[in-house]
Design a protein around this motif. Structure first.
Motif, PDB file in Angstrom:
ATOM      1  N   ALA A 203       0.861  -1.068  -0.084  1.00  0.00           N
ATOM      2  CA  ALA A 203       0.067  -0.038   0.087  1.00  0.00           C
ATOM      3  C   ALA A 203       1.036   1.188   0.090  1.00  0.00           C
ATOM      4  CB  ALA A 203      -0.795  -0.173   1.231  1.00  0.00           C
ATOM      5  N   THR A 204       0.505   2.100  -0.424  1.00  0.00           N
ATOM      6  CA  THR A 204       1.301   3.584  -0.570  1.00  0.00           C
ATOM      7  C   THR A 204       0.521   4.306   0.698  1.00  0.00           C
ATOM      8  OG1 THR A 204      -0.645   4.662  -1.625  1.00  0.00           O
ATOM      9  CG2 THR A 204       1.001   3.687  -2.885  1.00  0.00           C
ATOM     10  N   LYS A 205       1.250   5.218   1.288  1.00  0.00           N
ATOM     11  CA  LYS A 205       0.906   5.950   2.714  1.00  0.00           C
ATOM     12  C   LYS A 205      -0.685   6.264   2.520  1.00  0.00           C
ATOM     13  CE  LYS A 205       3.671   7.046   5.855  1.00  0.00           C
ATOM     14  NZ  LYS A 205       4.775   8.185   6.560  1.00  0.00           N
ATOM     15  N   TRP A 206      -1.132   6.950   1.208  1.00  0.00           N
ATOM     16  CA  TRP A 206      -2.376   7.331   0.987  1.00  0.00           C
ATOM     17  C   TRP A 206      -3.355   6.054   1.274  1.00  0.00           C
ATOM     18  CZ3 TRP A 206      -6.313   9.954   1.684  1.00  0.00           C
ATOM     19  CH2 TRP A 206      -7.641   9.826   0.861  1.00  0.00           C
ATOM     20  N   GLU A 207      -2.927   5.040   0.539  1.00  0.00           N
ATOM     21  CA  GLU A 207      -3.984   3.884   0.745  1.00  0.00           C
ATOM     22  C   GLU A 207      -3.919   3.203   1.926  1.00  0.00           C
ATOM     23  OE1 GLU A 207      -2.955   2.311  -3.847  1.00  0.00           O
ATOM     24  OE2 GLU A 207      -1.691   1.820  -2.205  1.00  0.00           O
ATOM     25  N   MET A 208      -2.735   3.178   2.609  1.00  0.00           N
ATOM     26  CA  MET A 208      -2.811   2.773   4.128  1.00  0.00           C
ATOM     27  C   MET A 208      -3.702   3.719   5.035  1.00  0.00           C
ATOM     28  SD  MET A 208       0.424   3.357   6.811  1.00  0.00           S
ATOM     29  CE  MET A 208       0.328   4.983   7.000  1.00  0.00           C
ATOM     30  N   ILE A 209      -3.629   5.135   4.944  1.00  0.00           N
ATOM     31  CA  ILE A 209      -4.230   5.787   5.690  1.00  0.00           C
ATOM     32  C   ILE A 209      -5.793   5.812   5.473  1.00  0.00           C
ATOM     33  CG2 ILE A 209      -4.775   8.278   5.992  1.00  0.00           C
ATOM     34  CD1 ILE A 209      -2.016   8.855   5.436  1.00  0.00           C
ATOM     35  N   ARG A 210      -6.200   5.675   3.854  1.00  0.00           N
ATOM     36  CA  ARG A 210      -7.504   5.673   3.701  1.00  0.00           C
ATOM     37  C   ARG A 210      -8.272   4.282   4.126  1.00  0.00           C
ATOM     38  NH1 ARG A 210      -8.618   5.075  -2.195  1.00  0.00           N
ATOM     39  NH2 ARG A 210      -8.045   3.135  -1.611  1.00  0.00           N
ATOM     40  N   SER A 211      -7.486   3.130   3.777  1.00  0.00           N
ATOM     41  CA  SER A 211      -8.140   1.860   3.902  1.00  0.00           C
ATOM     42  C   SER A 211      -8.061   1.151   5.399  1.00  0.00           C
ATOM     43  CB  SER A 211      -7.721   1.044   2.790  1.00  0.00           C
ATOM     44  OG  SER A 211      -7.672   1.523   1.600  1.00  0.00           O
ATOM     45  N   VAL A 212      -6.964   1.647   6.081  1.00  0.00           N
ATOM     46  CA  VAL A 212      -6.589   0.946   7.430  1.00  0.00           C
ATOM     47  C   VAL A 212      -6.809   1.989   8.475  1.00  0.00           C
ATOM     48  CG1 VAL A 212      -4.997  -0.513   8.600  1.00  0.00           C
ATOM     49  CG2 VAL A 212      -5.274  -0.810   6.193  1.00  0.00           C
ATOM     50  N   VAL A 213      -6.003   3.041   8.471  1.00  0.00           N
ATOM     51  CA  VAL A 213      -5.950   3.920   9.718  1.00  0.00           C
ATOM     52  C   VAL A 213      -7.317   4.611   9.834  1.00  0.00           C
ATOM     53  CG1 VAL A 213      -4.974   5.999  10.653  1.00  0.00           C
ATOM     54  CG2 VAL A 213      -3.522   4.296   9.087  1.00  0.00           C
ATOM     55  N   LEU A 214      -8.065   5.059   8.775  1.00  0.00           N
ATOM     56  CA  LEU A 214      -9.268   5.815   9.085  1.00  0.00           C
ATOM     57  C   LEU A 214     -10.347   5.144   9.397  1.00  0.00           C
ATOM     58  CD1 LEU A 214      -9.017   8.927   6.480  1.00  0.00           C
ATOM     59  CD2 LEU A 214      -8.316   8.836   8.965  1.00  0.00           C
ATOM     60  N   PRO A 215     -10.534   3.843   8.777  1.00  0.00           N
ATOM     61  CA  PRO A 215     -11.678   3.068   9.141  1.00  0.00           C
ATOM     62  C   PRO A 215     -11.475   2.539  10.556  1.00  0.00           C
ATOM     63  CG  PRO A 215     -10.961   2.293   7.118  1.00  0.00           C
ATOM     64  CD  PRO A 215      -9.788   3.466   7.483  1.00  0.00           C
ATOM     65  N   TYR A 216     -10.010   2.270  10.972  1.00  0.00           N
ATOM     66  CA  TYR A 216     -10.042   2.041  12.442  1.00  0.00           C
ATOM     67  C   TYR A 216     -10.369   3.023  13.270  1.00  0.00           C
ATOM     68  CZ  TYR A 216      -7.416  -0.079  16.480  1.00  0.00           C
ATOM     69  OH  TYR A 216      -7.279  -0.840  17.603  1.00  0.00           O
ATOM     70  N   ALA A 217      -9.842   4.198  12.835  1.00  0.00           N
ATOM     71  CA  ALA A 217     -10.199   5.415  13.823  1.00  0.00           C
ATOM     72  C   ALA A 217     -11.519   6.046  13.860  1.00  0.00           C
ATOM     73  CB  ALA A 217      -9.239   6.399  13.748  1.00  0.00           C
ATOM     74  N   LYS A 218     -12.342   5.216  13.058  1.00  0.00           N
ATOM     75  CA  LYS A 218     -13.687   6.023  12.657  1.00  0.00           C
ATOM     76  C   LYS A 218     -14.514   6.467  13.673  1.00  0.00           C
ATOM     77  CE  LYS A 218     -16.688   3.597  10.550  1.00  0.00           C
ATOM     78  NZ  LYS A 218     -17.360   2.720   9.509  1.00  0.00           N
TER      79      LYS A 218
END
Lengths: 314, 257
Positions: A203-218
């Motif tokens: 994943a790129t950083k953006w893909e990581m943030i969008r698909s993993v970090v933000l959903p977790y932090a939702k």
């Protein structure tokens, strides 16, 4: 062992004192609620729920005297949610930048500067909004908005300066530090192992943030937004200086409005009798609204804290 | 000769150095991974073995303050050359971590497909891919009825096999495993080891492990690292039966580490 009994007493004493302090908080909340209810007894019994949905506000004593809170509830909600709409993308962006993207040496200073915004007194924001932002909006932003988007009901009418838009923009700046610093903490609580898992999958950083970090932090981020909303709802000084203080229920952001906090600030000093009761009841409404929202925020933030890893172990 | 070596060796590290801030944790490692075989890397804590495999898919540099220098050839191409995108390297070189880390916000099925989704790749038949990867990672029978449950609802060992399935879905050429069993109980460990056996012959695997027994059980080749240096490297049998370096022998016999 001669000492142990004394130690035990000390412990009990300490626990008692701490418990007392903790109880005081609850008692203070209750006292506020009771005091507000009592002081607004007159309008509570005269109008009942009609007070909340009543649209007219005429404090002049006589046959026409009438009190309805709806325009102020409307003004409060409109300015607050508009402020949220402006502030949420920016603050979450700031939080993502600080927590995920910025190089180490820039994180702390950026975070500090954003939090500094929270330390500026409300009245300063009001002055700045009036003397700096208002001319800019009148000169550049308002004409452009009514020219290009004037066909929408939200941008109808002649911009006068002190209106919903001005108050909302300043409100947005005021709630930005709250939302962004809470969001940053939420993002920091996302386990690094998940970031690494995403990166290791290419994943790129953006893909990581969008698909993993933000959903977790939702849900935690939702909590942050609600905390910001709580601030916006209750903000008084700056809004009173900028919102125009005319109780109206227009859709247009170019119209002046009045909020629950601003009507209290404006009329309380001279209020008597039934008007006093009506204003207090608005205070009670505002108190209830912010209380409910804050409890909601706490629940959401608490949920994100105990969400994943634990679920696997349970 | 060179070309032959590039064929035999899937991954070749040449004079590879790595730092965390100012601490020099990998001091010039030159070592090759044989194509479609299992290489175990052993050594005491802090010897640089995890750092080494994290350099092989450019995950080392993800940690702030960490950097690497040197050459790592993947099929003869230097992944540290300028202009090489680390993201593309990681698609070819998969990684399984010490602590099972399925994405808790995704279902089991979505976890397997996560690599594809993250990369914006499409597959004609996602269900078939999910089943194939879960079968390959020996998890299918246990989860086929609950593909839509959260990845976090599984036991630790199942989570780790899910992570392996997730890695397999991208069809990597190399799989790096960083102490994949250290958080697991013996039964789960045995399952993972069995799985490594199944995967050899198809993938080039490097596994870091604290357990010498595990290295002996699963690997074809073993490398012994100590204080950031490669002390000894050879086929697993000879490393364990007649190590040539006294420090390797000391470690294997439990005299230190």
């Amino acid at each position: 062992m001669p000492g142990w009994r004394i130690g035990n007493l000390g412990d009990r004493l300490f626990r008692g004192i701490a418990a007392t302090f903790a109880t005081i908080i609850v008692v203070v909340l209750l006292v506020i609620a009771v005091a507000l209810t009592q002081a607004s007894r007159e309008t509570l019994s005269a109008y009942g729920f009609g007070f909340v949905v009543g649209q007219d506000w005429n404090p002049v004593e006589g046959a026409n005297e009438v009190y309805g809170a709806l325009p102020f509830v409307w003004g409060t909600l409109v300015t607050s949610f508009l402020a949220l709409a402006l502030a949420v993308p920016i603050s979450v962006g700031i939080a993502v930048f600080i927590a995920e993207l910025a190089p180490e040496w820039i994180r702390t200073p950026t975070g500090f500067v954003v939090e500094l915004l929270a330390a500026v007194p409300s009245v300063i924001y009001g002055l700045w909004g009036f003397f700096v932002l208002r001319p800019v909006l009148i000169e550049h932003v308002d004409p452009a908005l009514s020219r290009w988007l004037g066909f929408l009901p939200f941008f109808r009418g002649a911009p006068l300066g002190n209106d919903v838009l001005l108050a909302s923009v300043v409100l947005a700046i005021m709630i930005l530090p709250t939302i962004s610093s809470v969001s940053r903490e939420i993002l920091r609580a996302v386990p690094n192992t998940l970031r690494e898992a995403a990166l290791a999958l290419g994943a790129t950083k953006w893909e990581m943030i969008r698909s993993v970090v933000l959903p977790y932090a939702k849900s935690g981020l939702t909590g942050a937004v609600i905390l910001g909303l709580g601030r916006a709802l209750g903000e008084t000084m700056a809004v009173t200086m900028l919102v125009g203080n005319k109780p109206s229920m227009s859709l247009s952001v170019f119209e002046p409005a009045a909020t629950m906090a601003s009507i209290i600030a404006n009329q309380y000093p001279e209020a008597q009798g039934r008007q006093h009761s009506a204003l207090t009841e608005i205070g009670l409404l505002l108190f209830a609204l912010t209380l409910v929202l804050n409890i909601l925020a706490r629940l959401l933030v608490w949920r994100v804290g105990r969400l994943p890893g634990d679920a696997g172990r349970a | 000769m060179e070309a032959d070596d590039d064929k035999r060796y899937k991954v070749r590290a040449i004079d590879l150095h790595a730092w965390f801030g100012t601490s020099h944790s990998l001091k010039g490692i030159t070592m090759d991974l044989v194509d479609r075989h299992v290489t175990a890397i052993i050594g005491p804590s802090g010897c640089g073995k995890s750092t080494f495999i994290r350099c092989l898919n450019r995950m080392h540099e993800v940690v702030s303050g960490a950097r690497a220098e040197g050459t790592v050839l993947l099929d003869g191409e230097n992944i540290y050359a300028s202009g090489i995108d680390a993201v593309l390297v990681r698609r070819r070189v998969g990684m399984v971590f010490q602590k099972p880390n399925p994405f808790p916000t995704m279902t089991i099925r979505d976890n397997v497909l996560a690599g594809l989704k993250l990369n914006g790749l499409r597959t004609r038949d996602p269900d078939a891919l999910v089943e194939r990867c879960l079968r390959q990672s020996a998890l299918w029978e246990e989860v086929k009825e609950q593909l839509h449950k959260s990845g976090a609802s599984l036991s630790g060992g199942q989570q780790q096999r899910l992570c392996i399935a997730r890695t397999l879905a991208l069809e990597p050429e190399v799989i790096l495993m960083d102490e994949p069993c250290s958080a697991l109980d013996p039964i789960a460990t045995a399952k993972i080891e069995e799985l490594i056996h199944e995967l050899r012959g198809k993938y080039t695997i490097a596994i870091v492990t604290h357990s010498m027994q595990q290295a002996a059980r699963v690997s074809d080749f073993t490398a012994f690292f100590y204080l950031g240096e490669l002390i000894e490297y050879g086929d697993t049998d000879s490393i364990f039966t007649k190590p040539s370096n006294p420090r390797t022998e000391d470690y294997l016999t439990g005299r230190f580490g």
